[in-house]
Write an enzyme that holds these catalytic residues in place. Structure first.
Site, PDB file in Angstrom:
ATOM      1  N   ASP A  85      44.617  54.067  34.690  1.00  0.00           N
ATOM      2  CA  ASP A  85      45.507  52.943  34.418  1.00  0.00           C
ATOM      3  C   ASP A  85      45.896  52.381  35.781  1.00  0.00           C
ATOM      4  O   ASP A  85      46.638  53.014  36.532  1.00  0.00           O
ATOM      5  CB  ASP A  85      46.747  53.430  33.662  1.00  0.00           C
ATOM      6  CG  ASP A  85      47.748  52.311  33.396  1.00  0.00           C
ATOM      7  OD1 ASP A  85      47.546  51.179  33.889  1.00  0.00           O
ATOM      8  OD2 ASP A  85      48.756  52.575  32.706  1.00  0.00           O
ATOM      9  N   SER A 166      38.651  34.513  38.668  1.00  0.00           N
ATOM     10  CA  SER A 166      38.435  33.643  37.512  1.00  0.00           C
ATOM     11  C   SER A 166      38.487  32.200  37.981  1.00  0.00           C
ATOM     12  O   SER A 166      39.010  31.908  39.060  1.00  0.00           O
ATOM     13  CB  SER A 166      39.528  33.888  36.473  1.00  0.00           C
ATOM     14  OG  SER A 166      39.588  32.855  35.517  1.00  0.00           O
ATOM     15  N   TYR A 178      48.499  34.836  33.585  1.00  0.00           N
ATOM     16  CA  TYR A 178      47.087  35.049  33.915  1.00  0.00           C
ATOM     17  C   TYR A 178      46.663  34.262  35.153  1.00  0.00           C
ATOM     18  O   TYR A 178      46.138  34.831  36.124  1.00  0.00           O
ATOM     19  CB  TYR A 178      46.201  34.667  32.729  1.00  0.00           C
ATOM     20  CG  TYR A 178      44.729  34.874  33.002  1.00  0.00           C
ATOM     21  CD1 TYR A 178      44.187  36.147  33.006  1.00  0.00           C
ATOM     22  CD2 TYR A 178      43.886  33.797  33.271  1.00  0.00           C
ATOM     23  CE1 TYR A 178      42.833  36.358  33.272  1.00  0.00           C
ATOM     24  CE2 TYR A 178      42.544  33.991  33.529  1.00  0.00           C
ATOM     25  CZ  TYR A 178      42.024  35.274  33.526  1.00  0.00           C
ATOM     26  OH  TYR A 178      40.684  35.474  33.802  1.00  0.00           O
ATOM     27  N   LYS A 182      45.561  35.461  39.054  1.00  0.00           N
ATOM     28  CA  LYS A 182      44.248  35.164  39.639  1.00  0.00           C
ATOM     29  C   LYS A 182      44.371  34.339  40.922  1.00  0.00           C
ATOM     30  O   LYS A 182      43.552  34.491  41.830  1.00  0.00           O
ATOM     31  CB  LYS A 182      43.363  34.443  38.617  1.00  0.00           C
ATOM     32  CG  LYS A 182      42.985  35.310  37.419  1.00  0.00           C
ATOM     33  CD  LYS A 182      42.268  36.584  37.846  1.00  0.00           C
ATOM     34  CE  LYS A 182      41.795  37.405  36.659  1.00  0.00           C
ATOM     35  NZ  LYS A 182      41.087  38.635  37.069  1.00  0.00           N
TER      36      LYS A 182
END
Length: 321
Positions: A85, A166, A178, A182
């Site tokens: 993890d 991304s 998100y 990135k």
């Protein structure tokens, strides 16, 4: 004049494709260790299986026992799996020590930071700080923690670090943590690349477009939005209007043709970054990344806003504030 320019561009593309296919590569991979995060599914899973077949000594991390068991069943005895993890600092430290003991003086030729989550994708005024934490913790701080712990082994091998970012690291296309994570990956990647040059360590960044993976499942994305919608204030619900999420899903149906289904496009970028004597700084993976997202990221903000806002659903009562 225009025809000459077009002819020159075509010639450049042909020469680039020709030289890329014939770029010199490292000769022997059978004694090289690579460490890949996020191998339960998606890019990481395919990468682990692909590089195992190529002869690398793969150490693949999985979040679940089920993912680890399934991967072992499809690969050779060379491949080792580790439960990891990336948001657990102690887990990361223990794993790094295990890897150090396992690879010995050979060090780590490749570190592929692939583990990631999408989190909640929703309008910014729907969200709380809590909604931003998971993708930032996994995609950014988890990646940084793994890198810092593995870096001495990569330096020993004068190897490669490959960070999976991304197109969301180039252009923010929606609210949530998100794209923030990135953007952070891109910044960390640039700093790391410059700091590692003196050690002979190459650092590359892969920027996939929209791919059909578990992370991009539109049903799961909608479920998260519905969960947030239930707790929104009556004022915000009135501004956006009932049926807003359903309309968003209908809009997404029109973009299905732009979603890449061939995950090997990303793994091919990883392969080039791992094995080429002259790895690239950045790799764009997917037709949408190359044709639309990356070019758009260089355009003026007014054009970016115009094109991206055209894909958004109109609010029912935006003036009701």
């Amino acid at each position: 004049m225009l025809l000459w320019v077009l002819a020159l561009l075509v010639l450049c593309v042909i020469l680039w494709s020709y030289t890329r296919k014939r770029q010199p590569k490292i000769e022997d991979v059978t004694d090289k260790y690579i460490f890949i995060t996020g191998c339960d599914s998606g890019f990481g899973n395919l990468a682990a299986r692909t590089f195992d077949k190529k002869g690398f000594r793969v150490i693949a991390t999985c979040l679940t026992e089920a993912g680890s068991t399934a991967l072992k069943a499809e690969t050779s005895e060379r491949l080792h799996t580790v439960l990891l993890d990336v948001t657990d600092p102690e887990n990361v430290k223990r794993t790094a020590q295990w890897v150090k003991d396992h690879v010995g003086e050979k060090g780590l030729w490749g570190l592929i930071n692939n583990a990631g989550v999408v989190g909640v994708l929703a309008p910014t005024d729907w969200l709380t700080v809590k909604d931003y934490r998971e993708p930032v913790e996994v995609n950014l701080f988890g990646l940084i923690d793994v890198t810092l712990n593995m870096l001495p082994l990569v330096k020993k091998a004068r190897g490669r670090v490959i960070n999976v970012s991304s197109i969301g690291g180039r252009l923010a296309f929606g609210g949530g943590g998100y794209t923030l994570s990135k953007y952070g990956v891109e910044a960390f990647n640039d700093c790391l690349r410059r700091d590692m040059k003196a050690f002979g360590v190459h650092v590359s960044c892969i920027e996939p477009g929209l791919f059909k993976t578990g992370l991009s499942d539109p049903v799961k994305t909608a479920e998260k939005k519905f969960a947030i919608w239930k707790d929104l204030s009556p004022d915000i619900k009135h501004q956006y209007g009932e049926g807003y999420i359903e309309k968003c899903m209908d809009k997404l149906k029109g973009t299905v043709s732009f979603v890449n289904v061939d995950l090997s496009l990303v793994v091919e970028c990883m392969d080039h970054a791992l094995t080429s004597l002259f790895p690239k700084t950045r790799y764009a993976a997917g037709k949408d990344a190359k044709i639309f997202w990356i070019p758009l990221s260089h355009m003026p903000a007014v054009l970016q806003d115009f094109l991206l806002l055209k894909q958004k659903v109109k609010l029912a009562n935006p003036k009701a504030v």
